[in-house]
Design a protein around this motif. Structure first.
Motif, PDB file in Angstrom:
ATOM      1  N   ILE A 154       0.722  -1.181  -0.030  1.00  0.00           N
ATOM      2  CA  ILE A 154      -0.042  -0.091   0.028  1.00  0.00           C
ATOM      3  C   ILE A 154       0.788   1.382  -0.060  1.00  0.00           C
ATOM      4  O   ILE A 154       0.615   2.058  -0.678  1.00  0.00           O
ATOM      5  CB  ILE A 154      -1.033   0.173   1.196  1.00  0.00           C
ATOM      6  N   LEU A 155       1.963   1.150   0.814  1.00  0.00           N
ATOM      7  CA  LEU A 155       2.704   2.351   0.830  1.00  0.00           C
ATOM      8  C   LEU A 155       3.458   2.647  -0.502  1.00  0.00           C
ATOM      9  O   LEU A 155       3.684   3.812  -0.961  1.00  0.00           O
ATOM     10  CB  LEU A 155       3.868   2.259   1.782  1.00  0.00           C
ATOM     11  N   ILE A 159       2.948   6.009  -2.628  1.00  0.00           N
ATOM     12  CA  ILE A 159       3.827   6.897  -3.179  1.00  0.00           C
ATOM     13  C   ILE A 159       3.826   7.367  -4.549  1.00  0.00           C
ATOM     14  O   ILE A 159       4.140   8.389  -5.113  1.00  0.00           O
ATOM     15  CB  ILE A 159       5.443   6.313  -2.736  1.00  0.00           C
ATOM     16  N   VAL A 160       3.744   6.248  -5.439  1.00  0.00           N
ATOM     17  CA  VAL A 160       3.540   6.456  -7.104  1.00  0.00           C
ATOM     18  C   VAL A 160       2.425   7.365  -7.435  1.00  0.00           C
ATOM     19  O   VAL A 160       2.608   8.485  -8.253  1.00  0.00           O
ATOM     20  CB  VAL A 160       3.303   5.036  -7.644  1.00  0.00           C
ATOM     21  N   TYR A 161       1.443   7.043  -6.708  1.00  0.00           N
ATOM     22  CA  TYR A 161      -0.008   7.847  -7.124  1.00  0.00           C
ATOM     23  C   TYR A 161       0.355   9.285  -6.478  1.00  0.00           C
ATOM     24  O   TYR A 161      -0.167  10.265  -7.506  1.00  0.00           O
ATOM     25  CB  TYR A 161      -1.266   7.255  -6.667  1.00  0.00           C
ATOM     26  N   THR A 162       0.968   9.520  -5.543  1.00  0.00           N
ATOM     27  CA  THR A 162       0.942  10.727  -4.702  1.00  0.00           C
ATOM     28  C   THR A 162       1.999  11.754  -5.826  1.00  0.00           C
ATOM     29  O   THR A 162       1.607  12.718  -6.010  1.00  0.00           O
ATOM     30  CB  THR A 162       1.362  10.771  -3.212  1.00  0.00           C
ATOM     31  N   TYR A 163       2.878  10.982  -6.038  1.00  0.00           N
ATOM     32  CA  TYR A 163       3.940  11.892  -6.898  1.00  0.00           C
ATOM     33  C   TYR A 163       3.504  12.188  -8.335  1.00  0.00           C
ATOM     34  O   TYR A 163       3.806  13.122  -8.927  1.00  0.00           O
ATOM     35  CB  TYR A 163       5.364  11.157  -6.990  1.00  0.00           C
ATOM     36  N   TYR A 298      14.790   1.406   1.887  1.00  0.00           N
ATOM     37  CA  TYR A 298      14.114   1.227   0.665  1.00  0.00           C
ATOM     38  C   TYR A 298      13.052   2.617   0.482  1.00  0.00           C
ATOM     39  O   TYR A 298      12.882   3.250  -0.505  1.00  0.00           O
ATOM     40  CB  TYR A 298      13.320  -0.032   0.605  1.00  0.00           C
ATOM     41  N   PHE A 299      12.249   2.829   1.307  1.00  0.00           N
ATOM     42  CA  PHE A 299      11.083   3.747   1.412  1.00  0.00           C
ATOM     43  C   PHE A 299      11.618   5.251   1.307  1.00  0.00           C
ATOM     44  O   PHE A 299      11.124   6.174   0.917  1.00  0.00           O
ATOM     45  CB  PHE A 299       9.840   3.353   2.285  1.00  0.00           C
ATOM     46  N   VAL A 300      12.808   5.490   2.139  1.00  0.00           N
ATOM     47  CA  VAL A 300      13.300   6.538   2.188  1.00  0.00           C
ATOM     48  C   VAL A 300      13.681   6.839   0.849  1.00  0.00           C
ATOM     49  O   VAL A 300      13.640   8.240   0.307  1.00  0.00           O
ATOM     50  CB  VAL A 300      14.341   6.784   3.345  1.00  0.00           C
ATOM     51  N   ILE A 301      14.405   6.059   0.188  1.00  0.00           N
ATOM     52  CA  ILE A 301      14.998   6.202  -1.271  1.00  0.00           C
ATOM     53  C   ILE A 301      13.927   6.468  -2.289  1.00  0.00           C
ATOM     54  O   ILE A 301      13.805   7.473  -3.026  1.00  0.00           O
ATOM     55  CB  ILE A 301      15.783   5.173  -1.677  1.00  0.00           C
ATOM     56  N   GLN A 302      12.852   5.674  -2.096  1.00  0.00           N
ATOM     57  CA  GLN A 302      11.561   6.020  -2.824  1.00  0.00           C
ATOM     58  C   GLN A 302      10.775   7.351  -2.568  1.00  0.00           C
ATOM     59  O   GLN A 302      10.385   8.022  -3.594  1.00  0.00           O
ATOM     60  CB  GLN A 302      10.322   4.725  -2.664  1.00  0.00           C
ATOM     61  N   ILE A 303      10.738   7.854  -1.469  1.00  0.00           N
ATOM     62  CA  ILE A 303      10.467   9.216  -1.052  1.00  0.00           C
ATOM     63  C   ILE A 303      11.272  10.425  -1.819  1.00  0.00           C
ATOM     64  O   ILE A 303      10.825  11.317  -2.036  1.00  0.00           O
ATOM     65  CB  ILE A 303      10.170   9.401   0.190  1.00  0.00           C
TER      66      ILE A 303
END
Length: 446
Positions: A154-155, A159-163, A298-303
């Motif tokens: 879900i996270l 991230i994908v949709y928000t950006y 991983y999620f820090v990088i994705q953000i």
């Protein structure tokens, strides 16, 4: 933390997602052969434009890329069936990552998303039920999964949709210029072509795109709006599939709903014989620190990755620096012309270099407007000339139009690009500063 991450919940959504995802990636593998994508992108061109730093990844010679993609299709079917799931998912993820990194002429955000999802799925227990693995080895059979599995997916989706929504918050999108330019190319579509030229339809496309990407995940998370959000999602993604023809991405996006609907609903409709898990046990694994550490990084990088273009000079629409890997989906129309010149350093003679014979049609379009690919082609021209015993400098006269604006000089024609180093984290000064009027629109409606 332990209760939040490691409480076990029913795994029906993950199991169904594995089946759908496996089918879709199998279609991607076999479909790339059937539609000619493999031939056009990886076999016919003399070379591919790799992600810089991955030049060692090259297409297999001859027709071996057909075998490569057929094998990927087989691995996709194995994922769907849950047979040797971990290995099948691992090899598909590895092979798709190689394809993704070995060419960027046909860059799509959904290729990047598919790569991320493939690697995430390698580590998720998606074969614990409704799989050949569970049938052949009942010891692994389980109706549950830890909650972190659901949270990770879900996270990633959020991230994908928000950006994707935030990237649209700029003038040329908000005033409908981009929608008009894209729909202009669809006017010959049967039945819907003329409809797509209507002003208010284009306005709807503009603002529905922003609102959908921004709100779809929250609306799916809230039980009261979930069904309505799902219906909107189906319409939105099917519309994109018909109008933009972007492969499996719309159907993969529709399938994301499996992670939002309750297990009771999914089990009742799709797996009525499955045991519904309700025990809610908390099982903390020994690898908890590693798990939390890896996914935190991983999620820090994705953000952060989608924000990196703000660290470069000038607008990303102009420079393209930081454009990829940042969910900037269908945001601009860009065209241009580029002429390549070589200067023999020994004789100081200058001549125009004929690039058309080196490149496919799609590659020719890319090397007119994308600075990184312009730079890569200059390196290849220099290498080819060196093999013929000539030490040359390579200059480029490139002009681009963005979103229907005027033609402006993109590359400094006085800089020898063949001798310029590539900087992954710095602005390249040979990309000329953006003119103030580079996005000034010259669109006149008929």
């Amino acid at each position: 933390m332990d209760k939040f991450l490691f409480k076990h919940i029913d795994n029906t959504g993950l199991v169904l997602w594995r089946v759908v995802f496996g089918a879709l990636i199998a279609i991607e593998g076999f479909g790339a052969i059937a539609t000619g994508w493999v031939k056009r992108t990886l076999i016919e061109p003399d070379f591919t434009f790799n992600f810089i730093g991955f030049e060692f990844l090259q297409p297999l010679p001859g027709n071996w890329m057909y075998i490569y993609f057929a094998l990927m299709g087989v691995f996709g079917l194995c994922v769907m069936l849950g047979y040797k799931y971990k290995w099948s998912m691992f090899f598909y993820a590895l092979m798709w990552s190689c394809v993704y990194l070995m060419q960027k002429t046909s860059y799509n955000n959904h290729y990047y998303l598919m790569m991320l999802l493939c690697w995430l799925m390698v580590f998720l227990p998606a074969n614990k039920w409704f799989s050949l693995d569970a049938k052949l080895n009942t010891k692994i059979k389980s109706p549950s999964m830890p909650r972190w599995v659901l949270l990770v997916i879900i996270l990633q989706i959020w991230i994908v949709y928000t950006y994707a929504s935030v990237a649209k918050w700029y003038p040329d999108w908000l005033d409908g210029t981009v929608a008009e330019l894209f729909m202009r190319g669809k006017k010959d579509y049967w039945l819907i072509g003329p409809i797509l030229q209507i002003d208010w339809i284009q306005a709807c496309i503009t603002y529905v795109g922003i609102l959908f990407d921004l709100l779809i995940v929250p609306l799916l998370l809230w039980k009261r709006t979930r069904l309505v959000a799902f219906c909107i999602s189906v319409f939105f993604h099917l519309f994109n599939s018909v109008v933009f023809q972007i492969g499996i991405f719309p159907y993969m996006s529709i399938a994301f709903a499996l992670f939002f609907f309750s297990s009771e609903t999914l089990q009742r409709r799709f797996l009525p014989k499955k045991q519904l898990y309700t025990a809610g046990e908390i099982k903390v694994p020994n690898y908890k620190p590693a798990l939390i550490g890896v996914f935190s990084v991983y999620f820090v990088i994705q953000i952060l990755l989608p924000l990196r273009h703000w660290t470069f000079k000038d607008d990303v629409l102009w420079t393209e620096e930081g454009h990829r890997l940042s969910w900037r989906m269908m945001l601009r129309s860009k065209s241009g012309n580029a002429t390549y010149y070589v200067v023999d350093k020994a004789t100081d003679s200058r001549r125009r270099y004929p690039i058309d014979s080196l490149l496919s049609r799609k590659q020719r379009r890319a090397v007119r407007t994308k600075p990184d690919m312009i730079w890569q082609l200059c390196q290849r021209i220099k290498e080819a000339e060196n093999k013929n015993g000539r030490d040359v400098a390579v200059y480029v006269d490139a002009r681009v139009k963005i979103n229907g604006g005027g033609s402006n000089q993109l590359i400094d024609p006085k800089v020898d690009l063949a001798s310029e180093p590539w900087k992954h984290f710095e602005h390249h000064p040979w990309i000329l500063p953006q003119p103030e009027s580079y996005k000034k629109k010259k669109i006149k409606k008929k």
